[in-house]
Design an enzyme around this catalytic site. Structure first.
Site, PDB file in Angstrom:
ATOM      1  N   ARG A 227      28.015  33.101  39.172  1.00 16.37           N
ATOM      2  CA  ARG A 227      27.340  32.613  37.958  1.00 16.37           C
ATOM      3  C   ARG A 227      28.345  32.327  36.602  1.00 16.37           C
ATOM      4  O   ARG A 227      29.516  32.721  37.014  1.00 16.37           O
ATOM      5  CB  ARG A 227      26.441  34.200  37.587  1.00 16.37           C
ATOM      6  CG  ARG A 227      27.246  35.102  36.988  1.00 16.37           C
ATOM      7  CD  ARG A 227      26.022  36.400  36.525  1.00 16.37           C
ATOM      8  NE  ARG A 227      26.947  37.501  36.046  1.00 16.37           N
ATOM      9  CZ  ARG A 227      27.167  37.658  34.615  1.00 16.37           C
ATOM     10  NH1 ARG A 227      26.659  36.758  33.773  1.00 16.37           N
ATOM     11  NH2 ARG A 227      27.511  38.538  34.254  1.00 16.37           N
ATOM     12  N   HIS A 228      27.682  31.706  35.761  1.00 18.91           N
ATOM     13  CA  HIS A 228      28.563  31.353  34.583  1.00 18.91           C
ATOM     14  C   HIS A 228      29.119  32.707  33.751  1.00 18.91           C
ATOM     15  O   HIS A 228      28.190  33.576  33.555  1.00 18.91           O
ATOM     16  CB  HIS A 228      27.795  30.465  33.578  1.00 18.91           C
ATOM     17  CG  HIS A 228      28.572  29.659  32.840  1.00 18.91           C
ATOM     18  ND1 HIS A 228      29.165  30.305  31.428  1.00 18.91           N
ATOM     19  CD2 HIS A 228      28.996  28.202  32.815  1.00 18.91           C
ATOM     20  CE1 HIS A 228      29.943  29.331  31.087  1.00 18.91           C
ATOM     21  NE2 HIS A 228      29.757  28.180  31.500  1.00 18.91           N
TER      22      HIS A 228
END
Length: 405
Positions: A227-228
């Protein structure tokens, strides 16, 4: 349409393996004549699997469009040929350890004395002057020492290297950019220069998210998995029978995601009402998303998300991507003829210019295949002089070697 922008530019390529060859391949893609100087044994990547028809696949992809001259650089005559080629070259690219070129009498000061316009691009692990000293400059080492690897992987797992040699590739890209910048500067000043390109420095510049957290955030950057690190939902999510991606960073996109999930009220939930709140409550948000998507096949999830204009995608394997419409439609793997007949697919630089013709893409050269032609054309050597260099082991000519066998 005008010719390729580097038509007429001569590049002397003393690089091997990955970062340097990637740099010079990009210059060849723009029309430069790239003369690759190899040892009689050839670039290491000629022998790294997968090997087809005696040549490694990595070498084939990274040395497209070049000419090969194989020289024994341990010999005085071999090094003298490099000096002569450098006199009529615009750019020289090498990735020896700092000091090696000087020890061979091929350093910038010596070469520039006879060719003041020469641009000497030196690629190394840590630069010409560095507190890191003479540590080995492998991609894995650079990923580890820059902190790049420390940012990659699952939170509760070990630091993870990337699926490609990102330090080498970013360095090759920066080196080609630097060579072109120096070429423009020479057009203004008439003088060449020495360009110091360090793999460490280049990969360090590819961590803006991590550096933003370190320099301006409340907490240090850590591994967050798929994920970011700064936004949510922005990463990989589970569906029935597979995974997919969502890339949401602003309130409008999140509101559309909530509608696609049939839960429009999520956009007003205080836990998810801003990007910062969604980031802080990522675990709860991911659970809600996967409770919805986990009951649906990937294709159905993506159909729903795209109907609501939510950035999302399937996760393809590399063979699936190669077989897909984008690679074919943008001609990212053109088919080119190879010596001796047949054809193969090669990489090509991906940028399209409206005002410049693209240089024709050519296959990688055979080891030493162009030596006699290059020495005759560039240095004016006679057939007898070239034959003597071959007989003395200074110049390796694979074609002649096969004829003798």
């Amino acid at each position: 349409m005008p010719n390729s922008c580097l038509a007429g530019v001569r590049v002397l390529d003393l690089t091997r393996v990955l970062a340097g060859p990637f740099c010079t391949a990009l210059l060849a893609d723009l029309g430069a004549e790239v003369i690759k100087v190899e040892t009689p044994g050839g670039d290491d990547y000629r022998h790294v699997p997968p090997v087809a028809d005696g040549t490694g696949g990595l070498f084939r992809l990274l040395n497209r469009g070049k000419k090969s001259v194989a020289l024994d650089l341990r010999s005085d005559r071999g090094r003298d040929i490099v000096r002569q080629l450098a006199r009529s070259s615009d750019i020289l690219v090498e990735n020896f350890r700092p000091g090696v070129m000087d020890s061979m009498g091929l350093g910038y000061a010596e070469l520039a004395a006879s060719n003041p316009g020469l641009i000497h691009v030196a690629i190394s692990g840590f630069g010409r002057e560095s507190p890191m000293g003479d540590l080995p400059a492998y991609d894995l080492v650079i990923q580890a020492l820059t902190g790049f690897m420390g940012l990659t992987g699952e939170p509760d797992g070990p630091p993870t290297m990337t699926g490609e040699s990102v330090a080498d590739l970013t360095t090759g890209l920066f080196a080609s950019w630097a060579a072109l910048a120096a070429l423009i500067a020479r057009g203004n000043s008439g003088k060449g220069q020495f360009v110091d390109v360090a793999m460490y420095d280049c990969l360090f510049n590819f961590m803006p998210a991590g550096l933003a957290q370190h320099l301006h955030g409340r907490t240090p950057p850590v591994r967050v998995g798929n994920r970011h690190p700064l936004g949510a939902p922005f990463g990989v999510f589970r569906a029935a029978g597979g995974h997919y991606t969502i890339a949401v960073l602003n309130p409008r996109q999140f509101a559309r995601l909530a509608e696609a999930m049939g839960q429009p009220g999520l956009a007003q939930d205080p836990r998810f009402s801003s990007n910062g709140a969604r980031h802080d409550n990522h675990a709860a948000l991911k659970a809600l998303i996967e409770r919805w998507s986990g009951a649906l096949p990937v294709a159905a999830v993506l159909e729903r998300l795209r109907a609501h204009d939510v950035p999302a995608s399937p996760i393809l394997t590399l063979p699936e991507a190669v077989a897909g419409p984008q690679v074919a439609g943008r001609d990212l793997l053109p088919t080119v003829p190879v010596a001796g007949g047949g054809a193969e697919r090669v990489m090509a630089q991906p940028v399209r210019f409206s005002g410049m013709g693209a240089a024709p893409v050519a296959a990688a050269p055979g080891l030493g295949a162009d030596g006699p032609e290059v020495l005759a054309r560039r240095l004016g050597l006679s057939e007898a002089e070239i034959a003597r260099l071959i007989d003395d082991g200074v110049l390796h000519d694979a074609t002649r070697s096969r004829e003798r066998a």
